[in-house]
Design a protein around this motif. Sequence first.
Motif, mmCIF file in Angstrom:
data_model
loop_
_atom_site.group_PDB
_atom_site.id
_atom_site.type_symbol
_atom_site.label_atom_id
_atom_site.label_comp_id
_atom_site.label_asym_id
_atom_site.label_seq_id
_atom_site.Cartn_x
_atom_site.Cartn_y
_atom_site.Cartn_z
ATOM 1 N N THR A 1 -1.800 11.719 -0.410
ATOM 2 C CA THR A 1 -2.766 12.747 -0.034
ATOM 3 C C THR A 1 -3.430 13.251 -1.306
ATOM 4 O O THR A 1 -2.758 13.503 -2.295
ATOM 5 N N TYR B 1 -16.612 14.925 -1.280
ATOM 6 C CA TYR B 1 -16.216 14.185 -0.075
ATOM 7 C C TYR B 1 -17.422 13.935 0.824
ATOM 8 O O TYR B 1 -17.626 12.823 1.304
ATOM 9 N N ARG C 1 0.824 5.372 0.881
ATOM 10 C CA ARG C 1 0.107 6.469 1.519
ATOM 11 C C ARG C 1 0.252 7.695 0.629
ATOM 12 O O ARG C 1 1.341 8.024 0.166
ATOM 13 N N GLN D 1 -18.942 10.376 1.916
ATOM 14 C CA GLN D 1 -19.008 10.041 3.338
ATOM 15 C C GLN D 1 -20.434 9.658 3.741
ATOM 16 O O GLN D 1 -20.634 8.746 4.542
ATOM 17 N N PHE E 1 -12.949 5.237 -1.538
ATOM 18 C CA PHE E 1 -12.084 5.836 -2.556
ATOM 19 C C PHE E 1 -11.330 4.766 -3.348
ATOM 20 O O PHE E 1 -11.183 4.877 -4.559
ATOM 21 N N ILE E 2 -10.867 3.712 -2.665
ATOM 22 C CA ILE E 2 -10.172 2.634 -3.367
ATOM 23 C C ILE E 2 -11.117 1.964 -4.366
ATOM 24 O O ILE E 2 -10.753 1.717 -5.518
ATOM 25 N N THR F 1 -15.297 2.157 5.157
ATOM 26 C CA THR F 1 -14.608 3.405 5.484
ATOM 27 C C THR F 1 -14.535 4.276 4.241
ATOM 28 O O THR F 1 -14.682 3.786 3.111
ATOM 29 N N ILE F 2 -14.240 5.531 4.453
ATOM 30 C CA ILE F 2 -14.083 6.435 3.312
ATOM 31 C C ILE F 2 -12.881 6.021 2.473
ATOM 32 O O ILE F 2 -12.893 6.124 1.248
ATOM 33 N N ASN F 3 -11.845 5.502 3.113
ATOM 34 C CA ASN F 3 -10.675 5.022 2.386
ATOM 35 C C ASN F 3 -11.063 3.876 1.450
ATOM 36 O O ASN F 3 -10.684 3.865 0.275
ATOM 37 N N GLU F 4 -11.826 2.899 1.958
ATOM 38 C CA GLU F 4 -12.286 1.792 1.120
ATOM 39 C C GLU F 4 -13.157 2.298 -0.026
ATOM 40 O O GLU F 4 -13.094 1.782 -1.134
ATOM 41 N N LYS G 1 0.855 -1.192 0.000
ATOM 42 C CA LYS G 1 0.000 0.000 0.000
ATOM 43 C C LYS G 1 0.888 1.238 0.000
ATOM 44 O O LYS G 1 1.991 1.221 0.533
#
Length: 84
Positions: free
Chosen positions: A13, A21, A11, A25, A42-43, A37-40, A9
């Motif tokens: 920004t 966003y 990291r 969310q 976006f992925i 999650t928001i990360n998931e 992975k």
Amino acid sequence: MAVMELTEKVRTTVRVPKPLYDEAQKFVNKNATPAATINEFFIAAICAYVKLVKRKQVDAAFAGMAEDTDFQKEARLIGEKFSQ
């Protein structure tokens, strides 16, 4: 979540417009997406977009075949051989 499993992975920004966003969310918060999650989220979104771009590249390659008269002749000959 069955998104692309990655072994390494990175990291990073990114700057996301606040309305976008907030909307993403909301989907996560309402469990309206498999992303926990928001990360998931976006992925998953990036994976879907990459898949779309790759598909467009394949479609463009096939579109070129439609214009290729030599390919068309060969395809007709093959079709005729197999139709018998």
